[in-house]
Design a protein around this motif. Structure first.
Motif, short mmCIF file in Angstrom:
data_model
loop_
_atom_site.label_atom_id
_atom_site.label_comp_id
_atom_site.label_asym_id
_atom_site.label_seq_id
_atom_site.Cartn_x
_atom_site.Cartn_y
_atom_site.Cartn_z
N ASN A 71 0.83 -1.21 0.00
CA ASN A 71 0.00 0.00 0.00
C ASN A 71 0.86 1.26 0.00
O ASN A 71 0.52 2.26 -0.64
N THR A 72 1.98 1.21 0.73
CA THR A 72 2.89 2.36 0.76
C THR A 72 3.45 2.63 -0.62
O THR A 72 3.50 3.79 -1.07
N ILE A 73 3.89 1.58 -1.32
CA ILE A 73 4.47 1.76 -2.65
C ILE A 73 3.41 2.25 -3.64
O ILE A 73 3.67 3.16 -4.44
N ILE A 74 2.24 1.62 -3.60
CA ILE A 74 1.16 2.03 -4.52
C ILE A 74 0.78 3.49 -4.29
O ILE A 74 0.61 4.27 -5.24
N MET A 75 0.64 3.89 -3.02
CA MET A 75 0.27 5.27 -2.73
C MET A 75 1.37 6.24 -3.15
O MET A 75 1.08 7.34 -3.66
N THR A 76 2.62 5.85 -2.98
CA THR A 76 3.72 6.72 -3.41
C THR A 76 3.66 6.96 -4.91
O THR A 76 3.78 8.10 -5.38
N VAL A 77 3.48 5.89 -5.68
CA VAL A 77 3.42 6.01 -7.14
C VAL A 77 2.22 6.85 -7.57
O VAL A 77 2.35 7.78 -8.39
N CYS A 78 1.04 6.55 -7.02
CA CYS A 78 -0.17 7.27 -7.43
C CYS A 78 -0.12 8.74 -7.01
O CYS A 78 -0.48 9.63 -7.80
N ALA A 79 0.31 9.02 -5.79
CA ALA A 79 0.36 10.40 -5.31
C ALA A 79 1.39 11.22 -6.09
O ALA A 79 1.15 12.39 -6.41
N MET A 80 2.54 10.62 -6.40
CA MET A 80 3.55 11.34 -7.17
C MET A 80 3.08 11.57 -8.60
O MET A 80 3.36 12.63 -9.19
N THR A 87 3.72 8.98 3.52
CA THR A 87 2.55 8.11 3.57
C THR A 87 2.25 7.66 4.99
O THR A 87 1.10 7.29 5.30
N SER A 88 3.26 7.66 5.86
CA SER A 88 3.03 7.24 7.24
C SER A 88 2.08 8.18 7.97
O SER A 88 1.41 7.79 8.94
N PHE A 141 -5.44 4.83 6.86
CA PHE A 141 -4.88 4.20 5.67
C PHE A 141 -3.88 3.13 6.09
O PHE A 141 -2.96 3.39 6.86
N ALA A 142 -4.04 1.92 5.58
CA ALA A 142 -3.26 0.77 6.05
C ALA A 142 -1.91 0.69 5.35
O ALA A 142 -1.66 -0.21 4.55
N GLU A 143 -1.02 1.65 5.62
CA GLU A 143 0.34 1.55 5.09
C GLU A 143 1.19 0.77 6.09
O GLU A 143 0.68 0.25 7.09
N VAL A 144 2.50 0.67 5.84
CA VAL A 144 3.34 -0.26 6.59
C VAL A 144 3.40 0.10 8.07
O VAL A 144 3.35 -0.78 8.95
N LEU A 145 3.50 1.38 8.41
CA LEU A 145 3.58 1.76 9.82
C LEU A 145 2.25 1.53 10.52
O LEU A 145 2.23 1.07 11.69
N ARG A 146 1.16 1.82 9.86
CA ARG A 146 -0.17 1.58 10.46
C ARG A 146 -0.36 0.10 10.77
O ARG A 146 -0.83 -0.26 11.86
N ASN A 147 0.03 -0.77 9.84
CA ASN A 147 -0.11 -2.21 10.08
C ASN A 147 0.83 -2.68 11.18
O ASN A 147 0.48 -3.58 11.96
N ALA A 148 2.02 -2.09 11.25
CA ALA A 148 2.94 -2.45 12.33
C ALA A 148 2.36 -2.05 13.68
O ALA A 148 2.47 -2.79 14.67
#
Length: 301
Positions: A77-86, A229-230, A237-244
């Motif tokens: 989700n972090t990678i997808i959001m980075t690509v889409c937002a950029m 994204t964090s 939003f379920a990015e890597v830090l949220r899931n951790a």
């Protein structure tokens, strides 16, 4: 006793050489400050390593959750959001950079307001505004044709995409504008003289050259976007830090899950930094100056 030596050409004077100093040798300077600073840095680093090695950290848990399904899902989700937002940010940045340089006062005014507003308010505030937009617009669509509840449309993913992408567009607009201004105005005049339109000139002449100035800061913005994204964890939003965080709320292994998150962020940023390096080299082709080879002295016959 001193001897004379030929003077430099054109001075008209005789240089004197004292043979008593011929035996002196150069003594290298000892940089004690560097050695002390290096020792202090190494000592501090050793203390940090010792603290982590002896601390109450279960490294087996770190290894176990480093590739856990929830962490990998958040990483995706972090990678997808980075690509889409950029992608959204770069598109808006190019568009509003052109608008802010437009002779049309309406387009320029809209672009100036956009850059002013989204650069002047905190990103976290913008995310919260997007996520709670249903309080202002309960429904969205065309009455009688298509309608939907804003609370259903404005999901955490959509709110994060709009918040990060639109905010990024304001910063990218200034980067693109500076890149366009770095191109010699004479080339624009030459393109106009041969009949090119303003948009054709921008697309074929100005932007390809401006990329050399645009790529480095935009590359840094991509790296920053990975970490930004964090912030979206505050709206679910379920990015890597949220899931951790979700995992360590259940098993109380806080530091272990934070180390897992830090490890993945460092991996992504390292890969992006390598990609940025090669991209900058690609667009810098033709700008390097080769040093002229040294000429051999003429051999006297």
């Amino acid at each position: 006793m001193s001897t004379t030596a030929p003077s430099p050409v054109g001075t008209g004077q005789t240089a004197h050489f004292d043979p008593s100093i011929a035996h002196l040798t150069h003594v290298p300077r000892r940089h004690y400050g560097r050695w002390i600073a290096s020792a202090l840095i190494l000592a501090a680093f050793a203390l940090v390593v010792k603290a982590f090695a002896e601390g109450q950290i279960d490294w087996a848990v770190v290894g176990q959750f480093f590739t856990a399904q929830s962490i990998i899902s958040g990483l995706g989700n972090t990678i997808i959001m980075t690509v889409c937002a950029m992608a959204l940010g770069i598109t808006l940045g190019v568009l509003f950079a052109i608008m802010v340089m437009s002779p049309n006062p309406v387009l320029k005014g809209v672009a100036v307001f956009y850059i002013w507003f989204f650069r002047g308010t905190p990103l976290l505030l913008q995310l919260l505004l997007w996520f709670n937009l249903a309080l202002v617009f309960p429904r969205i669509g065309i009455p009688g044709l298509f309608e939907a509840r804003m609370v259903d449309v404005m999901t955490p993913f959509v709110a994060t995409l709009l918040g990060l992408g639109i905010n990024q567009g304001a910063y990218t607009a200034e980067v693109v504008r500076s890149g366009i201004l770095s191109v010699d105005a004479g080339q624009t005049e030459a393109a106009k003289a041969i009949g090119m339109t303003r948009l054709t000139t921008l697309r074929r002449i100005v932007l390809p050259q401006a990329m050399r100035v645009i790529i480095p800061p935009v590359g840094n913005e991509v790296i920053s976007m990975v970490k930004l994204t964090s912030i979206a964890s505050v709206i679910g939003f379920a990015e890597v830090l949220r899931n951790a965080q979700t995992v360590y709320y259940a098993n109380a292994r806080v530091i272990e899950l934070l180390i897992v998150s830090a490890g993945w962020y460092l991996i992504i940023v390292t890969l992006l930094s390598i990609g940025q390096h090669f991209l900058e080299r690609y667009f810098a082709k033709g700008t390097g100056r080769r040093s002229r080879p040294a000429m051999r002295p003429a051999v006297e016959g």
